[in-house]
Write an enzyme that holds these catalytic residues in place. Structure first.
Site, PDB file in Angstrom:
ATOM      1  N   THR A   1       0.827  -1.208   0.000  1.00  0.00           N
ATOM      2  CA  THR A   1       0.000   0.000   0.000  1.00  0.00           C
ATOM      3  C   THR A   1       0.860   1.255   0.000  1.00  0.00           C
ATOM      4  OG1 THR A   1      -0.043   0.009   2.422  1.00  0.00           O
ATOM      5  CG2 THR A   1      -1.808  -1.186   1.307  1.00  0.00           C
ATOM      6  N   ASP A   2       0.197   2.404  -0.192  1.00  0.00           N
ATOM      7  CA  ASP A   2       0.920   3.677  -0.108  1.00  0.00           C
ATOM      8  C   ASP A   2       0.124   4.677   0.728  1.00  0.00           C
ATOM      9  OD1 ASP A   2      -1.016   4.955  -1.698  1.00  0.00           O
ATOM     10  OD2 ASP A   2       0.130   4.708  -3.531  1.00  0.00           O
ATOM     11  N   ALA A   3       0.664   5.883   0.855  1.00  0.00           N
ATOM     12  CA  ALA A   3       0.068   6.885   1.740  1.00  0.00           C
ATOM     13  C   ALA A   3      -1.301   7.343   1.262  1.00  0.00           C
ATOM     14  CB  ALA A   3       1.006   8.080   1.894  1.00  0.00           C
ATOM     15  N   GLY A   4      -1.696   6.976   0.048  1.00  0.00           N
ATOM     16  CA  GLY A   4      -3.057   7.243  -0.413  1.00  0.00           C
ATOM     17  C   GLY A   4      -4.047   6.261   0.199  1.00  0.00           C
TER      18      GLY A   4
END
Lengths: 134, 134, 134, 134
Positions: C16-19
């Site tokens: 996953t990412d910070a979005g």
């Protein structure tokens, strides 16, 4: 199509795979770094977009053509052009060179969405203006 | 120390580097997958922790000893033990084997923090109870 | 086009990412895991290909359409079809679903090259036969 | 212990996770980038080491303490010190700062091995000399 931005990345062990070459998914990271740094030159940081405009850019389509392998310690030059600038989306054409050799070509359709990452929204006027002015 | 959980991962190109072996940072991913799957057996999904308890687990200290290389297509067996269970943190001892060969040993101190990822908080009672009961 | 193989992957923090959603490059990893596991069902391990046939598969073109975000703890089902089987290359159509929702579609052209990763070569007869027979 | 090298990295989406912070394994990438760039200042490229000396550096022990989170768009400053320089191995102490805040401390034991990545060998004399001279 004019090249509006150039960015360089170095190839580290983290970027390579057991084939001795850059792992194919990592070009999507490099191309994104270039897009992000281009936005930064216009004072459009991703975190600010979320905080000030409740907006994020998400990629809705990515195409990469792999022409030649890049390897450990190579320096890759990334060139960015804008193919199409719409109300909600931008289309980028990006090239990755190692010296004079073209190693990969990327095409990316990037959409502006709300901060939940779901609903497409018009690009904030300030953002669109800066992109057009570039 | 008893092994409380075992999980297997397969090595793909994405996990390797130009040295022909698994890239060293990726063991932290594998060890985390094992911890996550262990939590899942107790119905403690990371996303639920955030939503129900406003809590996240963050690693505050990671130590990995690399004993032997693992390679493309290897199947890695991850074994998990609990070294210490405190109010705010848990300490894990984890081993990665390829067949009979020990390839890496990990030690991880994991703290419970608020959902902003900053302030340490006591582990939710339900979470601590399930960890103790295991 | 018939689905010849199905594979499941779980979404971890690493994906996953910070979005708050799966990072876009990581779908290329998931789609490759499915292709690799499909090859494995035919006893075609990547490492064996290098050692026995002096051959590797490299992706020469990747296109991913991102339809909806996937998130932490989601289980993604990957379905694989063969669009075209040539002498030197194979073209795959791959779908990633989360439950009933289509999250991403991938199209991959994969070429057989020598073990240096540079020169295209005809797929080893045994490999092509097994792909056709599937 | 004197700081012998400083290197900066920028945090992109690829580096973050759904917790909104830099994913914990990625600090091992950043610390390695700094070690690699320090070697490069001494004209010791990893690929040259393999080709000229049949030698590679592999990490045999990594310890990271996570003090504070780093986030999207942050610029991280990496400082490198040498704790111990032996015949076969080097021990590094590395700090990652975001502005004035210490976000992570890394300790890495790096060994010189043959190009198969297995057998420890004495560091090539030219390499050791340059490290000592630095």
């Amino acid at each position: 199509m004019p090249v509006v931005f150039t960015w360089k990345v170095r190839i580290y062990y983290e970027d390579t795979d057991a084939g001795g070459i850059v792992y194919y998914a990592n070009y999507l990271k490099f191309f994104e770094r270039a897009r992000t740094e281009w936005l930064r030159t216009m004072h459009l940081q991703q975190q600010d977009l979320i905080e000030s405009h409740n907006a994020m850019f998400v990629v809705t389509r990515a195409t990469v053509d792999y022409h030649a392998p890049a390897r450990l310690d190579d320096e890759i030059t990334l060139r960015l052009s804008i193919e199409k600038l719409g109300h909600v989306s931008v289309e980028f054409l990006q090239h990755a060179h190692c010296g004079d050799n073209l190693v990969a070509t990327g095409r990316f359709k990037v959409c502006c969405v709300d901060s939940a990452g779901v609903r497409p929204i018009a690009m904030p006027a300030a953002v669109a203006a800066r992109m057009r002015g570039h």
